[in-house]
Design a protein around this motif. Structure first.
Motif, PDB file in Angstrom:
ATOM      1  N   ILE A  93      -4.119   7.182   6.318  1.00  0.00           N
ATOM      2  CA  ILE A  93      -4.755   6.624   5.107  1.00  0.00           C
ATOM      3  C   ILE A  93      -3.725   6.056   4.126  1.00  0.00           C
ATOM      4  CG2 ILE A  93      -6.038   7.332   3.027  1.00  0.00           C
ATOM      5  CD1 ILE A  93      -7.620   9.233   4.896  1.00  0.00           C
ATOM      6  N   HIS A  94      -4.104   4.932   3.540  1.00  0.00           N
ATOM      7  CA  HIS A  94      -3.258   4.292   2.519  1.00  0.00           C
ATOM      8  C   HIS A  94      -4.108   3.927   1.301  1.00  0.00           C
ATOM      9  CE1 HIS A  94      -1.111   3.807   6.265  1.00  0.00           C
ATOM     10  NE2 HIS A  94      -0.005   3.585   5.573  1.00  0.00           N
ATOM     11  N   PHE A  95      -3.437   3.801   0.176  1.00  0.00           N
ATOM     12  CA  PHE A  95      -4.107   3.351  -1.060  1.00  0.00           C
ATOM     13  C   PHE A  95      -3.377   2.119  -1.581  1.00  0.00           C
ATOM     14  CE2 PHE A  95      -4.521   8.014  -0.873  1.00  0.00           C
ATOM     15  CZ  PHE A  95      -5.895   8.101  -0.803  1.00  0.00           C
ATOM     16  N   ARG A  96      -4.098   1.344  -2.380  1.00  0.00           N
ATOM     17  CA  ARG A  96      -3.449   0.162  -2.976  1.00  0.00           C
ATOM     18  C   ARG A  96      -2.351   0.605  -3.934  1.00  0.00           C
ATOM     19  NH1 ARG A  96      -4.963  -4.558  -1.514  1.00  0.00           N
ATOM     20  NH2 ARG A  96      -7.121  -4.816  -0.861  1.00  0.00           N
ATOM     21  N   ARG A  97      -1.230  -0.061  -3.852  1.00  0.00           N
ATOM     22  CA  ARG A  97      -0.140   0.247  -4.777  1.00  0.00           C
ATOM     23  C   ARG A  97      -0.537  -0.205  -6.185  1.00  0.00           C
ATOM     24  NH1 ARG A  97       5.889  -2.373  -4.565  1.00  0.00           N
ATOM     25  NH2 ARG A  97       6.750  -1.222  -6.311  1.00  0.00           N
ATOM     26  N   ALA A  98      -0.269   0.615  -7.158  1.00  0.00           N
ATOM     27  CA  ALA A  98      -0.610   0.259  -8.541  1.00  0.00           C
ATOM     28  C   ALA A  98       0.387  -0.753  -9.084  1.00  0.00           C
ATOM     29  CB  ALA A  98      -0.601   1.511  -9.412  1.00  0.00           C
ATOM     30  N   GLY A  99      -0.041  -1.512 -10.074  1.00  0.00           N
ATOM     31  CA  GLY A  99       0.881  -2.439 -10.727  1.00  0.00           C
ATOM     32  C   GLY A  99       0.220  -3.755 -11.047  1.00  0.00           C
ATOM     33  N   PRO A 100       0.945  -4.643 -11.752  1.00  0.00           N
ATOM     34  CA  PRO A 100       0.354  -5.919 -12.167  1.00  0.00           C
ATOM     35  C   PRO A 100       0.111  -6.866 -11.000  1.00  0.00           C
ATOM     36  CG  PRO A 100       2.675  -5.792 -12.801  1.00  0.00           C
ATOM     37  CD  PRO A 100       2.328  -4.463 -12.208  1.00  0.00           C
ATOM     38  N   ARG A 101      -0.988  -7.591 -11.080  1.00  0.00           N
ATOM     39  CA  ARG A 101      -1.332  -8.595 -10.062  1.00  0.00           C
ATOM     40  C   ARG A 101      -1.151  -9.990 -10.644  1.00  0.00           C
ATOM     41  NH1 ARG A 101      -1.557  -3.667  -7.796  1.00  0.00           N
ATOM     42  NH2 ARG A 101      -2.519  -3.796  -5.773  1.00  0.00           N
ATOM     43  N   GLU A 102      -1.016 -10.987  -9.757  1.00  0.00           N
ATOM     44  CA  GLU A 102      -0.792 -12.365 -10.247  1.00  0.00           C
ATOM     45  C   GLU A 102      -1.962 -12.894 -11.061  1.00  0.00           C
ATOM     46  OE1 GLU A 102       1.684 -14.196  -6.648  1.00  0.00           O
ATOM     47  OE2 GLU A 102       1.063 -15.626  -8.185  1.00  0.00           O
ATOM     48  N   VAL A 150       0.847  -1.190   0.000  1.00  0.00           N
ATOM     49  CA  VAL A 150       0.000   0.000   0.000  1.00  0.00           C
ATOM     50  C   VAL A 150       0.879   1.234   0.000  1.00  0.00           C
ATOM     51  CG1 VAL A 150      -1.999  -1.046   1.152  1.00  0.00           C
ATOM     52  CG2 VAL A 150      -0.149  -0.088   2.531  1.00  0.00           C
ATOM     53  N   VAL A 151       0.272   2.344  -0.369  1.00  0.00           N
ATOM     54  CA  VAL A 151       1.004   3.610  -0.449  1.00  0.00           C
ATOM     55  C   VAL A 151       0.422   4.562   0.591  1.00  0.00           C
ATOM     56  CG1 VAL A 151       1.559   5.558  -1.959  1.00  0.00           C
ATOM     57  CG2 VAL A 151       1.388   3.257  -2.923  1.00  0.00           C
ATOM     58  N   ALA A 152       1.281   5.109   1.397  1.00  0.00           N
ATOM     59  CA  ALA A 152       0.808   5.998   2.470  1.00  0.00           C
ATOM     60  C   ALA A 152       0.502   7.389   1.931  1.00  0.00           C
ATOM     61  CB  ALA A 152       1.865   6.092   3.559  1.00  0.00           C
ATOM     62  N   GLN A 153      -0.641   7.926   2.350  1.00  0.00           N
ATOM     63  CA  GLN A 153      -0.982   9.276   1.883  1.00  0.00           C
ATOM     64  C   GLN A 153      -0.082  10.317   2.540  1.00  0.00           C
ATOM     65  OE1 GLN A 153      -5.025  10.680   2.531  1.00  0.00           O
ATOM     66  NE2 GLN A 153      -4.818  12.069   0.806  1.00  0.00           N
ATOM     67  N   GLN A 154       0.281  10.028   3.779  1.00  0.00           N
ATOM     68  CA  GLN A 154       1.096  11.001   4.496  1.00  0.00           C
ATOM     69  C   GLN A 154       2.451  10.388   4.789  1.00  0.00           C
ATOM     70  OE1 GLN A 154      -1.771  12.646   6.693  1.00  0.00           O
ATOM     71  NE2 GLN A 154      -0.862  14.665   6.609  1.00  0.00           N
ATOM     72  N   ILE A 155       3.513  11.055   4.366  1.00  0.00           N
ATOM     73  CA  ILE A 155       4.816  10.447   4.659  1.00  0.00           C
ATOM     74  C   ILE A 155       5.610  11.245   5.689  1.00  0.00           C
ATOM     75  CG2 ILE A 155       5.164   9.060   2.576  1.00  0.00           C
ATOM     76  CD1 ILE A 155       6.898  11.366   1.514  1.00  0.00           C
ATOM     77  N   VAL A 156       5.167  12.458   5.939  1.00  0.00           N
ATOM     78  CA  VAL A 156       5.816  13.177   7.040  1.00  0.00           C
ATOM     79  C   VAL A 156       4.997  12.860   8.280  1.00  0.00           C
ATOM     80  CG1 VAL A 156       6.467  15.421   7.966  1.00  0.00           C
ATOM     81  CG2 VAL A 156       6.593  14.996   5.509  1.00  0.00           C
ATOM     82  N   VAL A 157       5.581  12.130   9.173  1.00  0.00           N
ATOM     83  CA  VAL A 157       4.845  11.685  10.355  1.00  0.00           C
ATOM     84  C   VAL A 157       5.628  12.050  11.614  1.00  0.00           C
ATOM     85  CG1 VAL A 157       3.632   9.790   9.228  1.00  0.00           C
ATOM     86  CG2 VAL A 157       5.896   9.398  10.174  1.00  0.00           C
ATOM     87  N   GLN A 158       4.919  11.966  12.711  1.00  0.00           N
ATOM     88  CA  GLN A 158       5.582  12.221  13.981  1.00  0.00           C
ATOM     89  C   GLN A 158       5.568  10.934  14.793  1.00  0.00           C
ATOM     90  OE1 GLN A 158       2.916  15.261  15.141  1.00  0.00           O
ATOM     91  NE2 GLN A 158       3.715  16.664  13.593  1.00  0.00           N
ATOM     92  N   VAL A 177      -5.366  14.608  -4.018  1.00  0.00           N
ATOM     93  CA  VAL A 177      -4.682  13.374  -3.620  1.00  0.00           C
ATOM     94  C   VAL A 177      -3.381  13.130  -4.392  1.00  0.00           C
ATOM     95  CG1 VAL A 177      -4.838  10.881  -3.183  1.00  0.00           C
ATOM     96  CG2 VAL A 177      -6.895  12.293  -2.981  1.00  0.00           C
ATOM     97  N   ILE A 178      -3.418  13.212  -5.726  1.00  0.00           N
ATOM     98  CA  ILE A 178      -2.209  12.859  -6.478  1.00  0.00           C
ATOM     99  C   ILE A 178      -1.168  13.988  -6.384  1.00  0.00           C
ATOM    100  CG2 ILE A 178      -3.436  11.334  -8.052  1.00  0.00           C
ATOM    101  CD1 ILE A 178      -3.194  13.520 -10.203  1.00  0.00           C
TER     102      ILE A 178
END
Ligand SMILES: Nc1ncnc2c1ncn2[C@@H]1O[C@H](COP(=O)(O)OP(=O)(O)O)[C@@H](O)[C@H]1O
Ligand SMILES: O=P(O)(O)OC[C@H]1O[C@](O)(COP(=O)(O)O)[C@@H](O)[C@@H]1O
Ligand SMILES: [Mg+2]
Length: 562
Positions: free
Chosen positions: A136-145, A121-129, A287-288
């Motif tokens: 919040i996270h989103f599914r990582r894009a890319g090919p699936r099996e 998954v891809v984190a919406q926020q990467i600066v964290v404390q 978002v993007i």
């Protein structure tokens, strides 16, 4: 409301992979075999995984209702939230899956990790404390099996809607080539002239050969339009033509249309995957990280800014005004200004300004003329609309898509500056107004955007082949992700005055911040602060360092000091 769902409903879990032995080919169209009532998935479903469950399979999945206020932050998962995208199996539970043919494609022959892990998954926020919720996270894009379409059964279509933007042709090319070269799909139709083309025009067959060179040209080889969205007619047409993958390239309006199509497809129980590919030169999609064509636009804007600068510095009291696109968002103007360094003042819709009196624009122009002999202003088309509508004959109309029609703020400002210096200050100035907006929008994408468009198109292709639907694609913190469509339609991306980027611009140009008189700016700043605080408390995101009080104090301080 909480519901427990078996994770086998989701294609990305190993549980769903076990369905792969079923080789029955899905009929090409009208797969209304399964009642839409069976659907228990909505595009805005927030899935909350237990921390331990994201590492182990099969896992229990807790589906939360849509209200973000119901998302709780318990200790088990450290506030991890997955905003998932719908999958065809959520309303067609018996849909067969197949091994992904990408395994056999020569392009991926020696790739180490051909498939994206279902856990990625891809984190919406990467600066964290330290101690902050994971958020919040989103599914990582890319090919699936597993894929949910046999390549020979795919009939895809591509449509382009809304305003032009550099790179549309590259996205079209890469969808066609991606489908063909990675998955062996060769039945791709081009819908001409935007949404209305579904029901009012013939399609064209898109082949890798046909689209080979189109990325070198600006615009869209499929033509585009505003307005004309008729969900029922469009889905009827999708069904009649036997289309089962719909690639929709467009902005916020287009994505609202894509969401409606996707809902209607689900209602009818069709095996049709619908994906949006965010397009807008204004970079106003939420978002993007950035929309394609934006980088090209900022680069091309430099040519107009350079020309205006040359014109201004080669005459006495030269004033250059350059108008750039940006209906509600001043990103192009802001980044073009930051890139150029010749610009003395940047005006955007988000930051109201005023002309007369202390701290006003006219005072600043005169100051720059005295100090530097010339002055250069860049403004976004949506800036100062409140003034233009007062002075010009108000146009309250909208375009065919319902977007507000703007008055020409560049012409208005030109007149105001001329009047002021000629009639009030009795000073001779040499003013040149340049409007390169459509010239910028119509060029082909630059190298950066071409690469970006390729990633977007290929991500979209992988997503639809994997059975996802009702989603859009794009980079979130530089990683491409699958994002529920409504996340990009519920809010537009605007320049935040309380973010450091606008401060960087002010520090670079040293232009007035117009805080002195602008009650509106203060209201806006307070609104942004409230929004940020609300977002932090409802989305399990990172909490703001700045409570509202701090901002009010700083605004007051600036007013006194100036
Ligand atoms: N709320 C909506 N519901 C369905 N379709 C919409 C909606 N808003 C816009 N559209 C359709 O999306 C297409 C493009 O919209 P527009 O606002 O012109 O451009 P963009 O998608 O670039 O923002 C048009 O065909 C329009 O009819
Ligand atoms: O003349 P048109 O086609 O209506 O386009 C003008 C508008 O299109 C844009 O370039 C982009 O708008 P969209 O992304 O909504 O298509 C705006 O900046 C501009 O206001
Ligand atoms: Mg738009």
């Amino acid at each position: 409301m909480e519901l427990s769902l078996s994770s086998s409903l989701h294609s990305t879990t190993p549980a769903s992979f076990s369905l792969s032995t079923n080789s029955t080919s899905p009929p090409r169209q009208n797969l209304g075999l399964f009642s839409a009532a069976a659907s228990n998935f909505s595009s805005r479903v927030l899935l909350k995984f237990n921390k331990s469950s994201i590492l182990r399979q099969p896992r229990p999945v807790v589906v939360k209702s849509q209200s973000s206020s119901e998302i709780t932050n318990d200790n088990d998962d450290h506030g991890f939230v997955l905003e998932d995208v719908p999958h065809l199996t959520s309303f067609l539970p018996d849909l067969p899956s197949y091994p992904n043919p990408l395994k056999y494609s020569q392009a991926y022959a020696i790739v180490k990790n051909t498939f994206v892990s279902p856990e990625d998954v891809v984190a919406q926020q990467i600066v964290v404390q330290k101690g902050s919720p994971r958020g919040i996270h989103f599914r990582r894009a890319g090919p699936r099996e597993k894929v949910y379409f046999k390549p020979e059964q795919v009939r895809a279509c591509i449509v382009t809607c809304g305003g032009l933007c550099p790179g549309i042709n590259t996205v079209i090319r890469e969808i066609v080539c991606g489908l063909h070269n990675m998955y062996g799909v060769d039945d791709v139709l081009g819908i001409q002239g935007g949404y209305r083309g579904f029901y009012s025009q013939n399609t064209i067959k898109l082949t890798p050969k046909l689209v080979n060179d189109i990325h070198k040209r600006g615009g869209t080889c499929l033509q585009t339009s505003r307005g004309g969205h008729d969900t029922k007619k469009i889905v009827d047409n999708i069904q009649d033509r036997g289309i089962n993958q719909v690639y929709i390239i467009g902005g916020d309006g287009t994505h609202k249309g894509a969401a409606a199509i996707s809902k209607e497809v689900e209602k009818r129980g069709l095996q049709v995957a619908v994906v949006g590919i965010p397009k807008t030169i204004d970079n106003d999609i939420a978002v993007i990280d950035k929309s394609f064509g934006f980088d090209t636009a900022v680069e091309e804007a430099q040519r107009a800014i350079n020309a205006a600068h040359v014109e201004a510095e080669c005459v006495a009291n030269g004033v250059g005004i350059v108008k750039l696109m940006g209906r509600y968002s001043g990103f192009i103007a802001m980044f073009a200004t930051l890139a150029s360094r010749d610009v003395d003042c940047c005006l955007i819709p988000e930051s109201p300004f005023y002309l007369e009196g202390q701290g006003g624009l006219l005072e600043y122009v005169e100051q720059r003329l005295k100090e530097n002999g010339h002055v250069l202003i860049v403004l976004a088309e949506g800036a100062g609309q409140e003034y233009v509508s007062q002075s010009a004959q108000a146009v309250n109309g909208t375009d065919a898509s319902g977007n507000r029609l703007l008055l020409d703020v560049g012409l208005w400002l030109t007149q105001e500056v001329k009047d002021h210096f000629t009639n009030v200050r009795k000073m001779e100035i040499n003013l040149k107004y340049i409007d390169p907006t459509y010239m910028i929008r119509a060029i082909p994408s630059n190298a950066y955007d071409n690469i970006y468009c390729t990633l977007l198109a290929q991500s979209a292709v992988h997503g639809t082949m994997a059975g996802y639907t009702g989603f859009t694609v794009g980079p979130v913190n530089s990683r491409h992700a699958y994002i529920p469509i409504n996340r990009v339609t519920e809010k537009t991306n605007t320049v935040r005055l309380t973010d450091r980027m606008w401060a960087r611009l002010l520090a670079s140009t040293n232009q007035p911040s117009f805080l002195q008189k602008c009650e509106i700016v203060r209201e806006r700043v307070d609104k942004e602060t409230m929004e940020e605080a609300k977002q932090a408390s409802t989305s399990n995101g990172v909490r703001s360092h700045y409570p509202m009080k701090t901002f009010q104090f700083r605004t007051k301080y600036l007013t006194k000091a100036s």
